[in-house]
Design a protein around this motif. Structure first.
Motif, PDB file in Angstrom:
ATOM      1  N   ILE A 296      -4.446   0.115  16.911  1.00  0.00           N
ATOM      2  CA  ILE A 296      -4.894   1.131  16.327  1.00  0.00           C
ATOM      3  C   ILE A 296      -5.538   1.164  14.640  1.00  0.00           C
ATOM      4  CG2 ILE A 296      -3.553   3.000  14.680  1.00  0.00           C
ATOM      5  CD1 ILE A 296      -0.881   2.033  15.865  1.00  0.00           C
ATOM      6  N   ARG A 297      -6.312   1.570  14.953  1.00  0.00           N
ATOM      7  CA  ARG A 297      -7.582   2.019  14.013  1.00  0.00           C
ATOM      8  C   ARG A 297      -7.137   2.270  12.161  1.00  0.00           C
ATOM      9  NH1 ARG A 297     -11.880  -1.011  14.976  1.00  0.00           N
ATOM     10  NH2 ARG A 297     -12.756  -0.620  17.440  1.00  0.00           N
ATOM     11  N   PRO A 298      -7.200   1.661  11.020  1.00  0.00           N
ATOM     12  CA  PRO A 298      -6.915   1.946   9.899  1.00  0.00           C
ATOM     13  C   PRO A 298      -7.238   3.271   9.119  1.00  0.00           C
ATOM     14  CG  PRO A 298      -7.268  -0.260   9.774  1.00  0.00           C
ATOM     15  CD  PRO A 298      -7.890   0.542  10.516  1.00  0.00           C
ATOM     16  N   GLU A 299      -8.083   4.151   9.779  1.00  0.00           N
ATOM     17  CA  GLU A 299      -8.535   5.363  10.005  1.00  0.00           C
ATOM     18  C   GLU A 299      -8.244   6.498  10.735  1.00  0.00           C
ATOM     19  OE1 GLU A 299     -12.041   3.040  12.694  1.00  0.00           O
ATOM     20  OE2 GLU A 299     -10.651   2.856  11.008  1.00  0.00           O
TER      21      GLU A 299
ATOM     22  N   THR B 167       1.384  -2.430  -0.862  1.00  0.00           N
ATOM     23  CA  THR B 167      -0.068  -3.283  -1.597  1.00  0.00           C
ATOM     24  C   THR B 167      -0.969  -2.262  -1.341  1.00  0.00           C
ATOM     25  OG1 THR B 167       0.969  -5.669  -0.745  1.00  0.00           O
ATOM     26  CG2 THR B 167      -1.547  -4.819  -2.185  1.00  0.00           C
ATOM     27  N   LEU B 168      -1.962  -1.662  -2.143  1.00  0.00           N
ATOM     28  CA  LEU B 168      -3.132  -1.118  -2.343  1.00  0.00           C
ATOM     29  C   LEU B 168      -4.344  -2.009  -2.229  1.00  0.00           C
ATOM     30  CD1 LEU B 168      -3.989   2.081  -2.489  1.00  0.00           C
ATOM     31  CD2 LEU B 168      -3.681   2.171  -4.748  1.00  0.00           C
ATOM     32  N   PHE B 169      -5.183  -1.769  -1.469  1.00  0.00           N
ATOM     33  CA  PHE B 169      -6.195  -2.616  -1.563  1.00  0.00           C
ATOM     34  C   PHE B 169      -7.746  -1.879  -2.542  1.00  0.00           C
ATOM     35  CE2 PHE B 169      -3.666  -5.038   1.290  1.00  0.00           C
ATOM     36  CZ  PHE B 169      -2.986  -5.485   0.734  1.00  0.00           C
ATOM     37  N   PHE B 170      -7.438  -1.796  -3.326  1.00  0.00           N
ATOM     38  CA  PHE B 170      -8.590  -0.968  -3.694  1.00  0.00           C
ATOM     39  C   PHE B 170     -10.177  -1.678  -3.392  1.00  0.00           C
ATOM     40  CE2 PHE B 170     -12.005   0.518  -6.987  1.00  0.00           C
ATOM     41  CZ  PHE B 170     -11.691   1.810  -7.012  1.00  0.00           C
ATOM     42  N   ASP B 171     -10.817  -0.585  -2.542  1.00  0.00           N
ATOM     43  CA  ASP B 171     -13.111  -1.327  -2.701  1.00  0.00           C
ATOM     44  C   ASP B 171     -13.556   0.034  -2.470  1.00  0.00           C
ATOM     45  OD1 ASP B 171     -14.576  -2.888  -1.371  1.00  0.00           O
ATOM     46  OD2 ASP B 171     -14.354  -3.068  -0.280  1.00  0.00           O
TER      47      ASP B 171
ATOM     48  N   GLN C  14      -1.312  -1.187   2.249  1.00  0.00           N
ATOM     49  CA  GLN C  14      -0.614  -1.474   3.094  1.00  0.00           C
ATOM     50  C   GLN C  14       1.013  -0.990   3.557  1.00  0.00           C
ATOM     51  OE1 GLN C  14      -0.974  -5.831   4.151  1.00  0.00           O
ATOM     52  NE2 GLN C  14       1.447  -5.336   3.559  1.00  0.00           N
ATOM     53  N   VAL C  15       1.557  -1.161   4.548  1.00  0.00           N
ATOM     54  CA  VAL C  15       3.032  -0.711   4.485  1.00  0.00           C
ATOM     55  C   VAL C  15       3.428  -0.727   5.513  1.00  0.00           C
ATOM     56  CG1 VAL C  15       2.061   2.514   3.701  1.00  0.00           C
ATOM     57  CG2 VAL C  15       2.337   1.558   6.400  1.00  0.00           C
ATOM     58  N   ARG C  16       5.121  -0.889   5.471  1.00  0.00           N
ATOM     59  CA  ARG C  16       5.875  -1.533   5.881  1.00  0.00           C
ATOM     60  C   ARG C  16       6.356  -0.246   6.880  1.00  0.00           C
ATOM     61  NH1 ARG C  16       7.633  -5.970   7.091  1.00  0.00           N
ATOM     62  NH2 ARG C  16       6.860  -7.504   5.041  1.00  0.00           N
ATOM     63  N   GLU C  17       7.144   0.089   8.093  1.00  0.00           N
ATOM     64  CA  GLU C  17       7.770   1.027   8.494  1.00  0.00           C
ATOM     65  C   GLU C  17       9.230   0.700   8.006  1.00  0.00           C
ATOM     66  OE1 GLU C  17      10.241   3.330  11.376  1.00  0.00           O
ATOM     67  OE2 GLU C  17      10.057   0.957  11.663  1.00  0.00           O
ATOM     68  N   VAL C  18      10.088   1.344   7.825  1.00  0.00           N
ATOM     69  CA  VAL C  18      11.321   1.274   7.177  1.00  0.00           C
ATOM     70  C   VAL C  18      12.313   0.751   8.312  1.00  0.00           C
ATOM     71  CG1 VAL C  18      12.785   2.819   6.648  1.00  0.00           C
ATOM     72  CG2 VAL C  18      11.443   2.744   5.604  1.00  0.00           C
ATOM     73  N   GLY C  19      12.445   1.058   9.564  1.00  0.00           N
ATOM     74  CA  GLY C  19      13.284   1.124  10.656  1.00  0.00           C
ATOM     75  C   GLY C  19      12.771  -0.531  11.616  1.00  0.00           C
ATOM     76  N   SER C  20      11.648  -0.785  11.179  1.00  0.00           N
ATOM     77  CA  SER C  20      10.885  -2.527  12.106  1.00  0.00           C
ATOM     78  C   SER C  20      10.601  -3.318  11.666  1.00  0.00           C
ATOM     79  CB  SER C  20      10.124  -1.731  13.731  1.00  0.00           C
ATOM     80  OG  SER C  20       8.968  -1.193  12.887  1.00  0.00           O
ATOM     81  N   GLY C  21      10.328  -2.906  10.404  1.00  0.00           N
ATOM     82  CA  GLY C  21      10.065  -3.797   8.846  1.00  0.00           C
ATOM     83  C   GLY C  21       8.159  -3.512   9.731  1.00  0.00           C
TER      84      GLY C  21
ATOM     85  N   LEU D 108      -1.250   6.126  -5.323  1.00  0.00           N
ATOM     86  CA  LEU D 108       0.505   5.226  -4.391  1.00  0.00           C
ATOM     87  C   LEU D 108       1.080   4.048  -5.473  1.00  0.00           C
ATOM     88  CD1 LEU D 108      -0.299   5.407  -0.943  1.00  0.00           C
ATOM     89  CD2 LEU D 108       1.105   7.086  -1.763  1.00  0.00           C
ATOM     90  N   VAL D 109       2.046   4.164  -5.489  1.00  0.00           N
ATOM     91  CA  VAL D 109       2.465   2.455  -6.134  1.00  0.00           C
ATOM     92  C   VAL D 109       4.014   1.596  -5.043  1.00  0.00           C
ATOM     93  CG1 VAL D 109       2.552   3.361  -8.547  1.00  0.00           C
ATOM     94  CG2 VAL D 109       4.792   3.988  -6.964  1.00  0.00           C
ATOM     95  N   HIS D 110       4.161   0.220  -5.517  1.00  0.00           N
ATOM     96  CA  HIS D 110       4.921  -0.187  -4.645  1.00  0.00           C
ATOM     97  C   HIS D 110       6.090   0.122  -4.536  1.00  0.00           C
ATOM     98  CE1 HIS D 110       6.536  -3.846  -3.038  1.00  0.00           C
ATOM     99  NE2 HIS D 110       7.383  -4.347  -3.606  1.00  0.00           N
ATOM    100  N   ASP D 111       6.468  -0.142  -3.141  1.00  0.00           N
ATOM    101  CA  ASP D 111       8.217   0.559  -2.520  1.00  0.00           C
ATOM    102  C   ASP D 111       7.904   1.975  -2.756  1.00  0.00           C
ATOM    103  OD1 ASP D 111      10.055  -1.192  -1.859  1.00  0.00           O
ATOM    104  OD2 ASP D 111      11.265   0.128  -3.244  1.00  0.00           O
ATOM    105  N   GLU D 112       7.119   3.275  -2.843  1.00  0.00           N
ATOM    106  CA  GLU D 112       6.968   4.293  -2.790  1.00  0.00           C
ATOM    107  C   GLU D 112       7.178   4.743  -1.060  1.00  0.00           C
ATOM    108  OE1 GLU D 112       4.542   8.233  -3.780  1.00  0.00           O
ATOM    109  OE2 GLU D 112       3.469   6.135  -4.981  1.00  0.00           O
ATOM    110  N   THR D 113       8.132   5.673  -0.965  1.00  0.00           N
ATOM    111  CA  THR D 113       8.132   6.146   0.051  1.00  0.00           C
ATOM    112  C   THR D 113       7.218   6.767   0.570  1.00  0.00           C
ATOM    113  OG1 THR D 113      10.761   6.634  -0.214  1.00  0.00           O
ATOM    114  CG2 THR D 113       9.820   7.363   2.558  1.00  0.00           C
ATOM    115  N   VAL D 114       6.243   6.551   1.868  1.00  0.00           N
ATOM    116  CA  VAL D 114       5.671   7.124   2.490  1.00  0.00           C
ATOM    117  C   VAL D 114       5.325   7.993   4.049  1.00  0.00           C
ATOM    118  CG1 VAL D 114       3.509   6.731   1.128  1.00  0.00           C
ATOM    119  CG2 VAL D 114       3.752   5.801   2.995  1.00  0.00           C
ATOM    120  N   HIS D 115       4.595   8.543   4.666  1.00  0.00           N
ATOM    121  CA  HIS D 115       5.009   8.760   6.064  1.00  0.00           C
ATOM    122  C   HIS D 115       3.321   9.277   6.747  1.00  0.00           C
ATOM    123  CE1 HIS D 115       9.368  10.704   4.932  1.00  0.00           C
ATOM    124  NE2 HIS D 115       8.434  10.649   4.172  1.00  0.00           N
ATOM    125  N   ILE D 116       3.527   8.499   8.214  1.00  0.00           N
ATOM    126  CA  ILE D 116       2.299   8.321   8.005  1.00  0.00           C
ATOM    127  C   ILE D 116       2.712   9.176  10.550  1.00  0.00           C
ATOM    128  CG2 ILE D 116       1.924   6.175   7.278  1.00  0.00           C
ATOM    129  CD1 ILE D 116       2.602   4.764   9.964  1.00  0.00           C
TER     130      ILE D 116
END
Length: 364
Positions: A283-286, A310-314, A321-328, A344-352
């Motif tokens: 799955i491509r990030p974009e 983690t937010l990688f600013f470039d 980088q996000v972590r899916e809540v159910g599977s990790g 975005l901040v660390h540990d904030e909830t988002v939806h993809i």
């Protein structure tokens, strides 16, 4: 495997070529056609056999099997100095004791041309590569990019059918390398000579080439345009090697028309090799949509709730980088060029959300 169905004349034809050594096969039954006037790249990791192939085309290595035709003529038993090719290496091997003009005209002098003719041809070629009026300069007075163009001018002035380039940008710093990619593409377009370019850098191959052969373990995984390789990879190796990707391991399920990858239930429409069994998913990030609002993901076949890690600013290429809540499961998501979600901040909830056509599955 052929590289083109074009009706253009073929400058290079490699026909079932192999090279064997005692403990391994460097090149295994490779075939390709390179049309006249094209920019063709051979892309692959170190040790895949791409330089061996290039050196066989140049005549420095003899194939154990197959034939190589340049301009329609077989190169079997034709010495390197008799072939209508020239090479540009990563280490340019310019002569520091000679002027720029003398470097460019060196091959012409070896052919016995008159001094005035050598000077005229050298100055003309320097102008064509964007370096007019520097024939009298010393090599140590040039920048890295200028030296690169002098090396190319020295090769092109001999009017080869093929210009072979073996990772010529590898020794340059990042900014100059980015600039030279555009320079080389424009130069090839202007002079019209067929370029065969060897690289392990996928960005170089994608930016500059008309067509690219992705090589792995002595064979071609796929040959196509940069767009075909990027959007429609035919193997897991190509999907993982060309461009950035999230790779997940899992299994296809034909009964459910779906899959499970790293604990995530996935719907995929692009499946290579079968519709059931173990598979690798890309799955491509974009292609991943991201929002703080779950309702914005309702039209996606794949929807997940995640935590920001983690937010990688470039700049324009920033990712999160996000972590899916159910599977990790971790995923990298490209952020919009507009700067949206840059707060975005660390540990904030988002939806993809991920469309089914943006999940590429390859049966293992």
């Amino acid at each position: 495997m052929q590289t083109s169905s074009s009706s253009a004349p073929i400058d290079l034809s490699v026909q079932a070529v192999s090279k064997h050594y005692t403990n391994f096969t460097a090149v295994n039954q490779l075939s390709l056609d390179v049309p006249k006037g094209s920019f063709f790249s051979i892309l692959g990791p170190s040790g895949c056999g791409k330089t061996t192939l290039l050196r066989m085309i140049a005549g420095f290595i003899t194939p154990d099997e197959g034939d190589i035709l340049i301009g329609g003529k077989s190169m079997n038993n034709v010495a390197p100095n008799r072939r209508p090719v020239n090479m540009v290496f990563q280490h340019l091997a310019l002569f520091p004791m000679m002027t720029v003009g003398e470097n460019v005209g060196y091959g012409l002098a070896r052919r016995g041309l008159a001094k005035a003719e050598i000077q005229r041809k050298a100055e003309d070629m320097l102008s064509r590569v964007g370096l007019p009026g520097i024939a009298g300069k010393r090599i140590d007075q040039l920048s890295g990019g200028q030296k690169q163009r002098v090396a190319i001018a020295r090769s092109l002035v001999l009017e080869p059918t093929l210009l072979l380039l073996d990772e010529p940008l590898g020794a340059l710093d990042l900014k100059l390398r980015e600039h030279m990619k555009l320079e080389l593409k424009q130069l090839q377009h202007e002079v019209g000579t067929t370029f065969v370019y060897i690289t392990h850098d996928q960005s170089e191959a994608l930016v500059m080439s008309d067509r690219v052969a992705v090589m792995n373990k002595g064979q071609f995984e796929q040959v196509g345009t940069p767009q075909e390789l990027y959007y429609h990879p035919q193997t897991a190796f190509v999907a993982g090697f060309v461009g950035n990707n999230n790779r997940l391991e899992g299994a296809l399920s034909s009964a459910q028309q779906g899959a499970t990858a790293a604990g995530l239930p996935l719907h995929a429409t692009s499946m290579q090799g079968g519709t059931s069994g173990n598979a690798s998913f890309f799955i491509r990030p974009e292609t991943i949509a991201l929002s703080r609002n779950a309702s914005e993901m309702e039209n996606f076949a794949n929807q997940f709730r995640c935590k920001v890690e983690t937010l990688f600013f470039d700049g324009a290429n920033s990712t999160v980088q996000v972590r899916e809540v159910g599977s990790g499961t971790q995923l990298h998501v490209a952020l919009p060029h507009t700067g949206q979600h840059a707060d975005l901040v660390h540990d904030e909830t988002v939806h993809i959300g991920i469309k089914a056509e943006h999940v590429q599955a390859f049966q293992r």
